[in-house]
Design a protein around this motif. Structure first.
Motif, PDB file in Angstrom:
ATOM      1  N   ASN A   8      21.010 -34.508 -11.001  1.00 19.68           N
ATOM      2  CA  ASN A   8      19.980 -34.309 -12.026  1.00 19.68           C
ATOM      3  C   ASN A   8      18.644 -33.941 -11.370  1.00 19.68           C
ATOM      4  OD1 ASN A   8      18.705 -34.152 -14.492  1.00 19.68           O
ATOM      5  ND2 ASN A   8      19.705 -35.998 -15.265  1.00 19.68           N
ATOM      6  N   TYR A   9      18.659 -32.796 -10.705  1.00 24.78           N
ATOM      7  CA  TYR A   9      17.491 -32.345  -9.953  1.00 24.78           C
ATOM      8  C   TYR A   9      16.270 -32.117 -10.851  1.00 24.78           C
ATOM      9  CZ  TYR A   9      14.861 -29.712  -6.427  1.00 24.78           C
ATOM     10  OH  TYR A   9      13.905 -29.284  -5.543  1.00 24.78           O
ATOM     11  N   ALA A  10      16.502 -31.772 -12.121  1.00 26.71           N
ATOM     12  CA  ALA A  10      15.389 -31.553 -13.051  1.00 26.71           C
ATOM     13  C   ALA A  10      14.566 -32.832 -13.219  1.00 26.71           C
ATOM     14  CB  ALA A  10      15.918 -31.084 -14.409  1.00 26.71           C
ATOM     15  N   ILE A  11      15.241 -33.949 -13.395  1.00 26.81           N
ATOM     16  CA  ILE A  11      14.529 -35.226 -13.536  1.00 26.81           C
ATOM     17  C   ILE A  11      13.875 -35.612 -12.216  1.00 26.81           C
ATOM     18  CG2 ILE A  11      14.808 -37.703 -13.974  1.00 26.81           C
ATOM     19  CD1 ILE A  11      16.933 -37.053 -15.986  1.00 26.81           C
ATOM     20  N   TYR A  12      14.525 -35.307 -11.102  1.00 22.03           N
ATOM     21  CA  TYR A  12      13.969 -35.612  -9.784  1.00 22.03           C
ATOM     22  C   TYR A  12      12.626 -34.912  -9.604  1.00 22.03           C
ATOM     23  CZ  TYR A  12      13.744 -36.258  -4.719  1.00 22.03           C
ATOM     24  OH  TYR A  12      13.349 -36.605  -3.445  1.00 22.03           O
ATOM     25  N   ILE A  13      12.584 -33.627  -9.926  1.00 15.56           N
ATOM     26  CA  ILE A  13      11.339 -32.866  -9.789  1.00 15.56           C
ATOM     27  C   ILE A  13      10.277 -33.381 -10.745  1.00 15.56           C
ATOM     28  CG2 ILE A  13      10.248 -30.628 -10.189  1.00 15.56           C
ATOM     29  CD1 ILE A  13      12.641 -29.259  -9.113  1.00 15.56           C
ATOM     30  N   LEU A  14      10.655 -33.533 -12.013  1.00 18.14           N
ATOM     31  CA  LEU A  14       9.667 -33.906 -13.023  1.00 18.14           C
ATOM     32  C   LEU A  14       9.094 -35.293 -12.768  1.00 18.14           C
ATOM     33  CD1 LEU A  14       8.149 -33.065 -15.494  1.00 18.14           C
ATOM     34  CD2 LEU A  14      10.057 -33.823 -16.925  1.00 18.14           C
ATOM     35  N   SER A  15       9.913 -36.229 -12.326  1.00 15.59           N
ATOM     36  CA  SER A  15       9.403 -37.574 -12.031  1.00 15.59           C
ATOM     37  C   SER A  15       8.411 -37.541 -10.871  1.00 15.59           C
ATOM     38  CB  SER A  15      10.560 -38.529 -11.717  1.00 15.59           C
ATOM     39  OG  SER A  15      11.326 -38.061 -10.621  1.00 15.59           O
ATOM     40  N   GLY A  16       8.671 -36.682  -9.890  1.00 22.17           N
ATOM     41  CA  GLY A  16       7.710 -36.527  -8.794  1.00 22.17           C
ATOM     42  C   GLY A  16       6.429 -35.866  -9.257  1.00 22.17           C
ATOM     43  N   GLN A  17       6.566 -34.872 -10.137  1.00 24.24           N
ATOM     44  CA  GLN A  17       5.395 -34.188 -10.678  1.00 24.24           C
ATOM     45  C   GLN A  17       4.504 -35.125 -11.490  1.00 24.24           C
ATOM     46  OE1 GLN A  17       7.402 -30.606 -12.574  1.00 24.24           O
ATOM     47  NE2 GLN A  17       5.362 -29.819 -12.098  1.00 24.24           N
ATOM     48  N   VAL A  18       5.130 -35.982 -12.278  1.00 26.12           N
ATOM     49  CA  VAL A  18       4.358 -36.907 -13.121  1.00 26.12           C
ATOM     50  C   VAL A  18       3.393 -37.718 -12.268  1.00 26.12           C
ATOM     51  CG1 VAL A  18       4.536 -39.012 -14.510  1.00 26.12           C
ATOM     52  CG2 VAL A  18       6.017 -37.062 -15.008  1.00 26.12           C
ATOM     53  N   ILE A  19       3.871 -38.226 -11.138  1.00 26.30           N
ATOM     54  CA  ILE A  19       3.037 -39.047 -10.265  1.00 26.30           C
ATOM     55  C   ILE A  19       2.000 -38.204  -9.527  1.00 26.30           C
ATOM     56  CG2 ILE A  19       3.023 -40.595  -8.276  1.00 26.30           C
ATOM     57  CD1 ILE A  19       4.233 -41.860 -10.743  1.00 26.30           C
ATOM     58  N   VAL A  36       2.105 -31.837 -22.505  1.00 19.94           N
ATOM     59  CA  VAL A  36       3.561 -31.947 -22.430  1.00 19.94           C
ATOM     60  C   VAL A  36       4.169 -30.665 -21.879  1.00 19.94           C
ATOM     61  CG1 VAL A  36       5.676 -32.273 -23.763  1.00 19.94           C
ATOM     62  CG2 VAL A  36       3.624 -33.578 -24.350  1.00 19.94           C
ATOM     63  N   LEU A  37       3.653 -29.510 -22.333  1.00 22.08           N
ATOM     64  CA  LEU A  37       4.237 -28.231 -21.946  1.00 22.08           C
ATOM     65  C   LEU A  37       4.002 -27.894 -20.482  1.00 22.08           C
ATOM     66  CD1 LEU A  37       3.342 -26.028 -25.048  1.00 22.08           C
ATOM     67  CD2 LEU A  37       5.589 -26.916 -24.399  1.00 22.08           C
ATOM     68  N   ASN A  38       2.822 -28.232 -19.971  1.00 19.91           N
ATOM     69  CA  ASN A  38       2.511 -27.862 -18.587  1.00 19.91           C
ATOM     70  C   ASN A  38       3.486 -28.449 -17.576  1.00 19.91           C
ATOM     71  OD1 ASN A  38       0.665 -26.516 -16.687  1.00 19.91           O
ATOM     72  ND2 ASN A  38       0.218 -28.586 -16.026  1.00 19.91           N
ATOM     73  N   PRO A  39       3.752 -29.768 -17.590  1.00 18.75           N
ATOM     74  CA  PRO A  39       4.737 -30.296 -16.622  1.00 18.75           C
ATOM     75  C   PRO A  39       6.139 -29.753 -16.851  1.00 18.75           C
ATOM     76  CG  PRO A  39       4.097 -31.999 -18.195  1.00 18.75           C
ATOM     77  CD  PRO A  39       3.149 -30.857 -18.383  1.00 18.75           C
ATOM     78  N   LEU A  40       6.494 -29.472 -18.101  1.00 13.39           N
ATOM     79  CA  LEU A  40       7.824 -28.922 -18.375  1.00 13.39           C
ATOM     80  C   LEU A  40       7.967 -27.511 -17.814  1.00 13.39           C
ATOM     81  CD1 LEU A  40       8.492 -30.116 -22.047  1.00 13.39           C
ATOM     82  CD2 LEU A  40       9.523 -30.969 -19.942  1.00 13.39           C
ATOM     83  N   ALA A  82       7.332 -36.362 -21.945  1.00 13.76           N
ATOM     84  CA  ALA A  82       8.088 -35.152 -21.626  1.00 13.76           C
ATOM     85  C   ALA A  82       9.274 -35.490 -20.728  1.00 13.76           C
ATOM     86  CB  ALA A  82       7.176 -34.133 -20.946  1.00 13.76           C
ATOM     87  N   LEU A  83       9.055 -36.394 -19.782  1.00 12.27           N
ATOM     88  CA  LEU A  83      10.132 -36.813 -18.882  1.00 12.27           C
ATOM     89  C   LEU A  83      11.265 -37.492 -19.647  1.00 12.27           C
ATOM     90  CD1 LEU A  83      11.346 -37.352 -16.084  1.00 12.27           C
ATOM     91  CD2 LEU A  83       9.899 -39.376 -15.938  1.00 12.27           C
ATOM     92  N   THR A  84      10.937 -38.376 -20.577  1.00 10.74           N
ATOM     93  CA  THR A  84      11.983 -39.062 -21.348  1.00 10.74           C
ATOM     94  C   THR A  84      12.765 -38.064 -22.201  1.00 10.74           C
ATOM     95  OG1 THR A  84      10.375 -39.579 -23.108  1.00 10.74           O
ATOM     96  CG2 THR A  84      10.728 -41.245 -21.412  1.00 10.74           C
ATOM     97  N   ALA A  85      12.082 -37.024 -22.697  1.00 12.81           N
ATOM     98  CA  ALA A  85      12.778 -35.997 -23.476  1.00 12.81           C
ATOM     99  C   ALA A  85      13.766 -35.229 -22.603  1.00 12.81           C
ATOM    100  CB  ALA A  85      11.763 -35.034 -24.098  1.00 12.81           C
ATOM    101  N   VAL A  86      13.346 -34.888 -21.384  1.00 13.34           N
ATOM    102  CA  VAL A  86      14.242 -34.186 -20.452  1.00 13.34           C
ATOM    103  C   VAL A  86      15.413 -35.076 -20.069  1.00 13.34           C
ATOM    104  CG1 VAL A  86      14.395 -33.181 -18.144  1.00 13.34           C
ATOM    105  CG2 VAL A  86      12.416 -32.689 -19.581  1.00 13.34           C
ATOM    106  N   MET A  87      15.153 -36.366 -19.884  1.00 13.76           N
ATOM    107  CA  MET A  87      16.236 -37.294 -19.559  1.00 13.76           C
ATOM    108  C   MET A  87      17.282 -37.325 -20.664  1.00 13.76           C
ATOM    109  SD  MET A  87      14.132 -40.511 -17.920  1.00 13.76           S
ATOM    110  CE  MET A  87      15.601 -41.518 -17.729  1.00 13.76           C
ATOM    111  N   ALA A  88      16.819 -37.359 -21.901  1.00 16.10           N
ATOM    112  CA  ALA A  88      17.748 -37.401 -23.031  1.00 16.10           C
ATOM    113  C   ALA A  88      18.572 -36.121 -23.122  1.00 16.10           C
ATOM    114  CB  ALA A  88      16.971 -37.625 -24.322  1.00 16.10           C
TER     115      ALA A  88
END
Length: 254
Positions: free
Chosen positions: A58-69, A34-38, A119-125
């Motif tokens: 919401n650039y943070a979610i944009y980056i993280l969603s791309g990173q997840v994939i 969880v910590l590494n992608p964050l 981790a992504l859902t937490a950032v979204m919230a």
């Protein structure tokens, strides 16, 4: 399928072993999933939102969603590439379906994928995103991604046994692929001659439909989804064919 069912317990043990080895002697253990992608998202957000100032909501979610994939694809296929070579002693001693060694790497990476999604859902919230029931559609791009990575992993594992140079070249390939996938930049900034290359990149397609779910709050586009499904099945077919043809030579090449 009969053989797969017979060795299902072995597959479970292989996945469990890979997870334990990855986080052995780590103070935080699986929390790093969880910590590494964050942490990576934080670095990329600070650099690109401040220096390049991309106009993305919401650039943070944009980056993280791309990173997840992308991070899943890169880590899973890199691990799968060494699945045969790394288990040479086991292969020489006992019989087992060799593709299960590759599949174990792909599935152990899927555990990290699930943690990154949390981790992504937490950032979204926290950033005013819209985590809702549409997030269940994420199973579509995730399934395509896992199947695509399995096919790529089978291909890489098979050819790496014969050609060890792949170990060094693949990291370069992943770097190129990262820049050909809109993880940190919007698709709109690309020049015309690059747009088709990036658009038809299968990892871009999976990133697009995943972002449509997490940022747009809607079901993925059927046409784009069909493209990703076909790309995943094609990659699986190619990988399986190459792996099946090469596996009888594994012991001689190791």
């Amino acid at each position: 399928m009969r053989e797969f069912w017979k060795f299902k317990a072995l597959l479970f043990e292989l996945v469990l072993r890979d997870i334990k080895i990855k986080y052995r002697r780590s103070v935080l253990g699986v929390l790093w999933t969880v910590l590494n992608p964050l942490l990576m998202m934080t670095v990329l957000y600070l650099v690109f939102s401040r220096l390049f100032r991309f106009d993305i909501d919401n650039y943070a979610i944009y980056i993280l969603s791309g990173q997840v994939i992308f991070n899943y694809y890169q880590s899973a296929t890199t691990d799968a590439m060494m699945a045969i070579l790394g288990n040479a002693s086991l292969i020489k001693k006992v019989y087992l379906p060799k593709y299960m060694l590759v599949l174990a790497k792909i599935l152990s990476g899927a555990v990290n994928l699930a943690a990154s999604f949390l981790a992504l859902t937490a950032v979204m919230a926290l950033t005013g995103g819209r985590p809702g029931l549409t997030l269940f559609f994420a199973v579509i791009p995730f399934s395509c991604l896992i199947v695509f990575s399995f096919g790529a992993g089978l291909f890489l594992a098979a050819v790496t046994v014969r050609f060890r140079d792949i170990l060094h070249l693949y990291s370069v390939f992943c770097t190129v692929l990262f820049y050909l996938t809109p993880v940190i930049y919007p698709f709109s900034i690309l020049p015309d001659y690059m747009r088709k290359v990036v658009y038809y990149n299968p990892v871009t397609g999976m990133t697009d439909i995943f972002r449509e779910i997490v940022m747009g709050g809607s079901a993925p586009d059927p046409g784009r989804t069909l493209y990703c499904v076909l790309a995943a099945l094609l990659m699986l077919g190619i990988g399986a064919a190459v792996f099946k043809r090469r596996q009888k030579w594994f012991i001689l090449d190791m």
